[in-house]
Scaffold this motif. Structure first.
Motif, mmCIF file in Angstrom:
data_model
loop_
_atom_site.group_PDB
_atom_site.id
_atom_site.type_symbol
_atom_site.label_atom_id
_atom_site.label_comp_id
_atom_site.label_asym_id
_atom_site.label_seq_id
_atom_site.Cartn_x
_atom_site.Cartn_y
_atom_site.Cartn_z
ATOM 1 N N THR A 111 0.811 -1.212 0.000
ATOM 2 C CA THR A 111 0.000 0.000 0.000
ATOM 3 C C THR A 111 0.845 1.263 0.000
ATOM 4 O O THR A 111 0.336 2.343 -0.289
ATOM 5 C CB THR A 111 -0.943 0.008 1.216
ATOM 6 N N LYS A 166 -3.057 8.475 -4.194
ATOM 7 C CA LYS A 166 -3.907 9.154 -3.217
ATOM 8 C C LYS A 166 -5.296 9.459 -3.737
ATOM 9 O O LYS A 166 -6.216 9.720 -2.965
ATOM 10 C CB LYS A 166 -3.239 10.450 -2.755
ATOM 11 N N ALA A 214 -11.477 2.742 -0.876
ATOM 12 C CA ALA A 214 -11.778 3.584 0.279
ATOM 13 C C ALA A 214 -11.205 2.984 1.558
ATOM 14 O O ALA A 214 -10.698 3.708 2.420
ATOM 15 C CB ALA A 214 -13.286 3.774 0.414
ATOM 16 N N THR A 215 -11.262 1.669 1.694
ATOM 17 C CA THR A 215 -10.708 1.017 2.887
ATOM 18 C C THR A 215 -9.190 1.207 2.968
ATOM 19 O O THR A 215 -8.608 1.093 4.043
ATOM 20 C CB THR A 215 -11.024 -0.490 2.920
ATOM 21 N N GLY A 275 -7.794 4.056 2.094
ATOM 22 C CA GLY A 275 -7.554 5.473 2.297
ATOM 23 C C GLY A 275 -7.398 6.291 1.039
ATOM 24 O O GLY A 275 -6.867 7.404 1.085
ATOM 25 N N ASP A 316 -8.757 8.661 -1.836
ATOM 26 C CA ASP A 316 -9.860 9.552 -2.190
ATOM 27 C C ASP A 316 -10.394 9.164 -3.566
ATOM 28 O O ASP A 316 -9.635 8.677 -4.424
ATOM 29 C CB ASP A 316 -9.408 11.008 -2.192
ATOM 30 N N GLY A 341 -14.571 7.429 5.329
ATOM 31 C CA GLY A 341 -13.249 7.881 5.725
ATOM 32 C C GLY A 341 -12.408 8.519 4.645
ATOM 33 O O GLY A 341 -11.225 8.811 4.874
ATOM 34 N N VAL A 342 -12.965 8.728 3.457
ATOM 35 C CA VAL A 342 -12.216 9.355 2.367
ATOM 36 C C VAL A 342 -13.078 10.418 1.699
ATOM 37 O O VAL A 342 -14.296 10.438 1.862
ATOM 38 C CB VAL A 342 -11.765 8.319 1.304
#
Length: 274
Positions: free
Chosen positions: A6, A11, A31-32, A34, A36, A56-57
Motif C-alpha cells: 500500500t 492518493k 476507500a478502505t 484510504g 480519495d 473515511g475518504v
C-alpha cells in the motif's frame, strides 16, 4: 494488503462505471485503503449510495455517459479540476446477449464508444498526465474472460474486450520499469446486474459454478494493481478455462462458449446505467 504494497498506492482514484457491480466494489475497496475517490456513471442516485458506503475518504461524484462522443475528455477535465488522478479504473462497459443482426446499430455504436473509444481516451489522458512522474501511478482496464476467444451471441462485446486486453498488455510492456503500471483484469461471470441487462442468464452449470462476487473481483483487482501485474483472471476455474482454451481450435472454443452460455432470453432489456 501489506504495508509495503500500500505504500505504492496513489492518493486519488477515478473509477468509471462506479454506480454498481464491480465498479462500486472497487470504489469501496479503495476507500478502505484510504484512497480519495472520483466516481462516475450515469445514475446520480446510485452514485450517491455508493459514495455513502465509502467511509473515511473524500468522494466526488461526476454524472457522465461515456457512451457519448467526447464524454471522456469532459470527464477527465472535471475529474482533475480538484487535483491529479493517481489511479484510473476503466471499468465502465456493457454488452448484450443476442445475435449481432438482431440489435440496432445505434446500440452497437454506443457499445464501441463505451467499451473501446472512451476507455482509450481516458487511458490517453491518464498516460499523458503521468508519463514524467516519479511516484507510482496505476491504470487498470477491466476486460473479460471473453477476451480469450470469440463468443457467439456476444460477438461485439467479446471482441471489444479482446481489444481491451491486447491494448492493456501492450501499454504494460511499453511502461515496464517506469512508475506507471498498467494492469488488465479479465473477470468471468460476476454477480452483478450485467446478466439481466444483457439478456443473458440461461447459463450452464459450468458458467454458474465459475461465477464470483463483485467483491471477490474487486479484491483481486486491487491486489493485482498493487503488484503491477500485467493480466489477471480472477478465480481458479476462470484461470483454467482461459488457459485451456488455447488447446482447442478456435472453432471448437466458439462452440463450447455457445453451449456454456445457453440461449438468449426472448426480450432484450434496455441498457442499464453503468
Amino acid at each position: 494488503m501489506s504495508t509495503s504494497a500500500t505504500a505504492n498506492l496513489g492518493k486519488r482514484a477515478l473509477v468509471t462505471g462506479a454506480s454498481s457491480g464491480i465498479g462500486a466494489a472497487i470504489a469501496r475497496e479503495l476507500a478502505t485503503l484510504g484512497v480519495d475517490l472520483v466516481l462516475t456513471a450515469r445514475r446520480r442516485d446510485a452514485l450517491d449510495a455508493v459514495a455513502a458506503s465509502c467511509k473515511g475518504v473524500k468522494v466526488e461524484i461526476i454524472s457522465a455517459d461515456l457512451g457519448k462522443a467526447d464524454a471522456a475528455h469532459a470527464l477527465w477535465d472535471a475529474a482533475t479540476a480538484n487535483g491529479p488522478i493517481d489511479i484510473l479504473i476503466n471499468n465502465a462497459g456493457f454488452g448484450y446477449f443476442r445475435r449481432f443482426d438482431e440489435v440496432d446499430w445505434a446500440r452497437d455504436a454506443e457499445l464501441v464508444q463505451l467499451n473501446i473509444t472512451s476507455l482509450v481516451a481516458l487511458a490517453r489522458c491518464f498516460v499523458d498526465a503521468n508519463t514524467t512522474r516519479i511516484d507510482p501511478a496505476q491504470l487498470v482496464n477491466i476486460a473479460s474472460t471473453g477476451a480469450y476467444q470469440s463468443v457467439p451471441n456476444m460477438a461485439l462485446y467479446a471482441a471489444s474486450k479482446a481489444f481491451v486486453r491486447n491494448f492493456s498488455e501492450a501499454l504494460h510492456d511499453e511502461h515496464r520499469g517506469t512508475p506507471l503500471s498498467v494492469t488488465c483484469i479479465c473477470p468471468g461471470g460476476t454477480e452483478t446486474a450485467f446478466h439481466a441487462a444483457s439478456g443473458g442468464g440461461d447459463y450452464s452449470w459450468i458458467a454458474n459454478a465459475s461465477t464470483k462476487s463483485a467483491e471477490f473481483v474487486a479484491h483481486a483487482t486491487i491486489r493485482a494493481m498493487l503488484r503491477g501485474k500485467r493480466t489477471v483472471v480472477p478465480g481458479l476455474f476462470n484461470k483454467l478455462t482461459c488457459f485451456g482454451v488455447r488447446f482447442l481450435s478456435r472453432r471448437l472454443a466458439s462452440r463450447v462458449a455457445t453451449h456454456v452460455l445457453g440461449k438468449p432470453r426472448l426480450a432484450l432489456p434496455v441498457r442499464g446505467a453503468t
